[in-house]
Design an enzyme around this catalytic site. Sequence first.
Site, short mmCIF file in Angstrom:
data_model
loop_
_atom_site.label_atom_id
_atom_site.label_comp_id
_atom_site.label_asym_id
_atom_site.label_seq_id
_atom_site.Cartn_x
_atom_site.Cartn_y
_atom_site.Cartn_z
N LYS A 147 -2.59 6.86 4.24
CA LYS A 147 -2.46 6.24 2.91
C LYS A 147 -3.39 6.91 1.89
O LYS A 147 -2.96 7.25 0.78
CB LYS A 147 -2.77 4.75 2.99
CG LYS A 147 -2.61 4.02 1.66
CD LYS A 147 -3.00 2.56 1.77
CE LYS A 147 -4.50 2.40 1.89
NZ LYS A 147 -4.93 0.98 1.85
N ASP A 165 0.71 1.04 0.63
CA ASP A 165 -0.37 0.06 0.54
C ASP A 165 0.22 -1.34 0.69
O ASP A 165 1.40 -1.50 0.99
CB ASP A 165 -1.13 0.22 -0.77
CG ASP A 165 -0.26 -0.03 -2.00
OD1 ASP A 165 0.90 -0.50 -1.85
OD2 ASP A 165 -0.72 0.23 -3.12
#
Length: 224
Positions: A147, A165
């Site tokens: 991420k 996210d």
Amino acid sequence: MFEELQGLRDRIKPYVDRRLSEFKELGKTGKTTFDFRPFANYSYEVDIFSELCFCLLTANSSALMGIKLQSLIGIDGFRSMSLEELEKTISSAGHRFARQRAERIVKAREKFERVMELLSGSKEGKAIRDLLSDTCSKYKVEGFGLKEASHFLRNIGFEDVAIVDRHIFRYLKEKGLLPDYKTITRRIYLEAERKLEEICQELGMSQGELDLYIFYHKTGKVLK
């Protein structure tokens, strides 16, 4: 199925396009000025290293916290402040992991030359992401998983990586595109990215563009 995102185009496309332009300028020239108004009262200059640090600060926190600290510390501060100065500044903004983030920023200084070496090559975003987040890679940035590495790359103009996210993950679950996973493993992250790629194809958007629209849909802000 994605009418709410299509409907947002008329309302916020200028802000999304401006942000994407800032990302591309940062990746191409090494600097840009982000202007987050009217969603947040911040406008300031960044370079690629300060953007890497922003992504370290945002992890397990929020984009707004990262923006606040990036503005406060500044380009020079990320490169020159001592560990103690960084910790004090990060803590003063209310970040929960001030010491850890300060340590990671200092360590990132040592890795940045290799990061730039990697970026100067001809690899695609996904390949670079793997090298930035793989613990066995000489390019690994401490604090970067899939991420965070994706976030950094998107913010310097790469459009083939997804930032999975909590906002994106929740959106995919609400649409019935992912089960209610309790944790996001590498396999689940890549599964989510494939689902996002399908949405991109349907709406005619890049991953970077889609992320900004979903983030606005969930938060009412175009940030980064």
